[in-house]
Design an enzyme around this catalytic site. Structure first.
Site, PDB file in Angstrom:
ATOM      1  CD  GLU A   1      -3.171  -1.952  10.573  1.00 12.34           C
ATOM      2  OE1 GLU A   1      -3.594  -2.248   9.444  1.00 12.34           O
ATOM      3  OE2 GLU A   1      -2.884  -0.787  10.898  1.00 12.34           O
TER       4      GLU A   1
ATOM      5  CD  GLU B   1      -2.965   1.124   2.273  1.00 10.39           C
ATOM      6  OE1 GLU B   1      -3.820   2.024   2.313  1.00 10.39           O
ATOM      7  OE2 GLU B   1      -2.919   0.214   3.121  1.00 10.39           O
TER       8      GLU B   1
ATOM      9  CG  HIS C   1      -7.972  -1.915   7.881  1.00 16.36           C
ATOM     10  ND1 HIS C   1      -8.790  -1.018   7.226  1.00 16.36           N
ATOM     11  CD2 HIS C   1      -6.929  -1.176   8.355  1.00 16.36           C
ATOM     12  CE1 HIS C   1      -8.277   0.196   7.296  1.00 16.36           C
ATOM     13  NE2 HIS C   1      -7.149   0.132   7.989  1.00 16.36           N
TER      14      HIS C   1
ATOM     15  N   GLY D   1       2.847   2.218  10.738  1.00 10.60           N
ATOM     16  CA  GLY D   1       2.635   1.494  11.986  1.00 10.60           C
ATOM     17  C   GLY D   1       2.388   0.034  11.739  1.00 10.60           C
ATOM     18  CB  ALA D   2       0.375  -2.279  11.565  1.00  8.10           C
TER      19      ALA D   2
END
Length: 864
Positions: free
Chosen positions: A299, A122, A302, A262-263
């Site tokens: 996360e 991403e 998501h 961050g992740a």
């Protein structure tokens, strides 16, 4: 010298991709310097057009259609695009490329970190792996096979469910992974290396078994336990709150030291910055544990809001991120203290997003154009995006919001959706037309509300006139009114609410959807004038201007029943006092306010996490928004004088709290964290005294600290008091933790966050400073420029030059990181003339230097 110029991408130019990619087989032969990637892609035409594929840094070996190898005459290969004209309506495309992960210092695509393979796709990293239409609305099913040296890379991971695996010749082995869910390329993930693993399992509400694994550096498995517990808690919470169960038999997390973010929520294989996975009582603060809990939750959430339903284009980034930030905020609120969490979220909003909205980098939550997509990952998209979801819940009510979310999950599962799609679900659920509410998404800037009250004693009626306006922002000089839902209450001054017609239990939601409106509350005859409480729980992301003087604000704080507004009243009082001290440098802090604040801290000591937040005065970044031009040094001095006065007023309280033992044994629970938060606040006030005696006391507390929260609090409090105590503590901290990179990051950040420009430059020359590691770069450059504004914006320009020098060096390796560092200049035009001239000069020099398109995009907007 590079002179990359970003090409503007516009929302109005969106057109669907003319092909569907139903399935892709990817075969990786992993070698650090020459990884070979073979792709076999099933493609079907959906509209006329050439086949255009993105590709960056790829060596094309062969390309074939339906088994026929193409010659260079059959296609056009440019720097970042492969174009093949005249393709059939249905065909199989095969490509064979070679990439060099070892030289990928941008950390986008497939790269090496600590001798392991790692991916980050991403927003546009997949084009660095193979040729592909690298856009979120192209969703495909992926089957992945990879082979590698078994001794070096015994673990081979990708998205989905594991399949065949086995040994090959020459000491190599292979593994296959299959993801049954269609996904865009930005969610692709691959990791290969030697890890320690913390394993567990989870049974979904549907009775499905899920194997869970957290993959970390060798010897670090036990430090992943909290991340695993957070994952299981998040999975259960999403089932209970939103009815969403996990949909694969495997969920893995890999911790990576070298990571730009961050992740990353890759389907079934989340990749995390190790700072948000690894934690222990000795090496992590309570804030670290809370961040891990929140980010692991974010996360995981998501999986439905981002993965199962993704965004049609990157202009819709606010949909998946804003919605998921809202969900992780609710998760944290349910697990911990809802008022405390709300205050922390608003502190972040005001410090980061309000500042962004007030500067040259301001942009709408859903912009109409962008230069570099990596620069769109902003506080506006994430944090303001979440606040709009929260305001929506206030506007239509919790029941309609819950119903709308279920409609969204049911109707858009497996699709790439838009803001309009999302809001159509809530129009169905609520029966309301939300088109005006969507203006929030296309209009930059923070609305300002003025409040006028009129009390008619004869009729016992309170009239409230609300007016809204939004300051001009770049390319948006004129603003439209937006619907602003304000939670309100009528306070009786006795700890309760007054009654009024149409106000249930003295509470109401006032929706201001015009430039100006009058709202009334008719109380029983003979009633005393109530005290108006507005924007309770911070129901709308606005700046409220009530014009209340100190006595009125103190009365409001005393009468309030909303914990957020109690805290916010003292914030307003603190701002006014800081500016009074700036204007009157010789005047002492107002004792009435200081004593009232100290009394409030004592009153709420039963909730130590909340009491700790009351001791926090507004930071300089937030104060920037209150007046112009800004003198950061003057603000810093005023803040320090106010904190010194509060420390003196709370001398007895401070000593009593710090004489008590810290909770033991350590647990990362909300209750213990609250106790340590108040202790850390008192440690901070000890440092605010600024004396040698205070430094000695802090050194004793530092030496006896049993947890990182208090150890770091002591170090932070001492670092601005020169002397032996400080120097010995910094040396001892480094000596103890020098082999733990995450803790050494804290050591760098504490000094950069409070030191001078010379200190920051010295830290950037330290042997442990590593330009290739984003965490380490941020621990100096970001800590200095974003949290130490008085030193960063000194009139002599030394702070600006330090950051500019780091940006130049980083940009050669990691353009996205360099661009992020440049956002620290976002409020430069508000500075007093000398510092403003320095900042402008440095920015012009950087533009002339010829940086990457990422950095050039930020510079162009900052200087516009």
């Amino acid at each position: 010298m590079r002179t990359d110029t970003p090409v503007s991408v516009k929302l109005d130019n969106y057109t669907p991709y003319p092909f569907d990619i139903e399935h892709a087989d990817l075969d990786f032969s992993l070698e650090p310097e020459a990884t070979r990637v073979r792709a076999r892609i099933n493609i079907k035409r959906r509209a006329p057009g050439e086949l255009v594929l993105d590709g960056v840094g790829l060596k094309l070996n062969t390309v074939a259609i339906d088994g026929r190898e193409l010659t260079p005459a059959d296609y056009t290969l440019e720097e970042e695009v492969l174009t093949i004209p005249g393709v059939p309506d249905s065909f199989i495309l095969e490509t064979d490329v070679t990439i060099d992960p070892s030289k990928n210092t941008a950390l986008s695509g497939l790269y090496m970190s600590a001798g392991r393979f790692c991916s980050q796709c991403e927003a546009t990293g997949f084009r660095r792996i193979t040729f592909w239409p690298d856009r979120p609305d192209v969703m495909s099913r992926f089957h992945v096979r990879m082979d590698a040296d078994k001794a070096k890379y015994p673990v081979l991971l990708s998205n989905g469910t594991p399949g065949d695996a086995g040994d090959l010749e020459d000491g190599r082995h292979y593994a296959e992974w299959d993801d049954p869910h269609p996904k865009p390329s930005y969610l692709f993930a691959l990791c290969a290396g030697d890890y320690d693993i913390w394993r567990d399992s989870f049974t979904t509400m549907n009775g499905d078994h899920v194997d869970l694994g957290v993959y970390v550096d060798k010897g670090q498995a036990e430090r992943a336990e909290w991340a695993m517990e957070s994952l299981k808690t998040a999975m259960k919470w999403d089932e209970e709150r939103f009815g969403r169960a996990y949909d694969l038999g495997v969920f893995n997390i890999v911790a990576v030291r070298d990571f730009n973010f961050g992740a990353m929520e890759n389907k079934g294989l989340n990749i995390f910055n190790s700072a948000y996975v690894l934690a222990s009582a000795e090496s992590a603060t309570d804030a670290d544990f809370e961040a891990i809990e929140s980010i692991v939750g974010h996360e995981y959430f998501h999986n439905w809001t981002g993965n199962r339903i993704t965004c049609r284009d990157w202009f819709q980034l606010c949909l998946k991120e804003g919605l998921t930030v809202f969900r992780d905020q609710e998760f944290s609120s349910d697990l911990r203290s809802r008022p405390v969490q709300r205050i922390k979220d608003v502190m972040t909003l005001r410090a980061r997003q309000f500042a962004e909205d007030a500067g040259p980098l301001a942009h709408p939550v859903r912009p109409q154009a962008y230069g570099s997509i990596d620069n769109l990952y902003t506080a506006t998209v994430y944090v303001k995006g979440a606040e709009l979801i929260r305001a929506l819940t206030v506007l239509i009510g919790d029941e309609a919001f819950a119903k709308g979310m279920q409609i969204y999950f049911d109707e858009y599962d497996g699709t790439a959706s838009t803001i309009e799609d999302f809001y159509s679900c809530f129009e169905k659920a609520s029966g309301q037309d939300l088109s005006q509410f969507r203006i929030w998404y296309v209009q930059a800037g923070t609305p300002e509300l003025t409040v006028e009250e009129d009390w008619n004693a004869e009729t016992a009626t309170l009239s409230v006139t609300l007016k809204q306006s939004t300051p001009a922002t770049p390319k948006q000089p004129e603003k439209q009114p937006v619907p602003i839902p304000l939670r309100a209450a009528l306070l009786d001054g006795q700890g309760g609410h007054a009654t009024a017609d149409g106000w249930k239990d003295g509470e109401n939601v006032l929706v201001l959807d015009k430039s100006e409106a009058v709202f009334t509350a008719k109380l029983p005859a003979g009633s005393e004038r109530p005290i108006l409480s507005l924007n309770r729980q911070f129901s709308a992301p606005v700046r409220l201007k009530r014009g209340l003087d100190q006595p009125a604000l103190l009365a409001l704080a005393a009468a309030e029943t909303d914990p957020f507004n109690i805290w916010d009243s003292f914030q307003s009082l603190a701002k006014a006092e800081i500016f009074r001290l700036v204007d009157n440098p010789q005047s002492p802090p107002d004792s009435d306010f200081v004593n009232a604040l100290a009394a409030a801290v004592r009153k709420h000591a039963h909730d130590p996490a909340y009491a700790a937040l009351l001791t926090v005065v507004p930071d300089i970044g937030e104060l920037f928004q209150e007046r112009e031009p800004v003198d950061p040094a003057g603000l810093d001095d005023a803040r320090k004088r106010l904190r010194h006065a509060l420390a003196e007023a709370m001398e007895a309280d401070r000593r009593k709290i710090l004489e008590e033992d810290s909770p033991a044994p350590f647990e990362p629970s909300a209750e213990q964290a609250g106790t340590r938060a108040l202790r850390a606040a008192m440690i901070g006030l000890t440092g605010a005294l600024g004396t040698g005696e205070a430094a000695d006391e802090l050194k004793q507390l530092f030496d006896s600290a049993t947890n990182m929260t208090e150890s770091l609090a002591c170090l932070r409090a001492m670092v601005s008091i020169p002397g032996k105590a400080r120097d010995d503590a910094l040396a001892a901290f480094y000596d103890r933790w020098k082999d733990n990179p995450l803790v050494v990051d804290k050591w760098f950040a504490v000094q950069a966050g409070q030191g001078s420009a010379a200190d920051a430059r010295k830290l950037s020359a330290h042997p442990d400073f590593d330009l290739s590691n984003p965490n380490r770069v941020r621990s100096v450059a970001a800590a200095f420029s974003m949290t130490n504004l008085a030193a960063f914006h000194t009139p002599d320009g030394a702070g600006h030059e330090v950051v500019a020098d780091i940006v130049k060096r980083v940009d050669k390796l990691n353009p996205a990181l360099a661009a992020r560092l440049l956002t620290s200049f976002e409020q430069w035009k508000k500075l007093e003339p000398v510092a403003r001239a320095s900042a402008g000069k440095v920015l012009e020099e950087l533009r002339a230097h010829g940086l990457s398109k990422h950095a050039t995009d930020i510079l162009a907007r900052a200087l516009d």
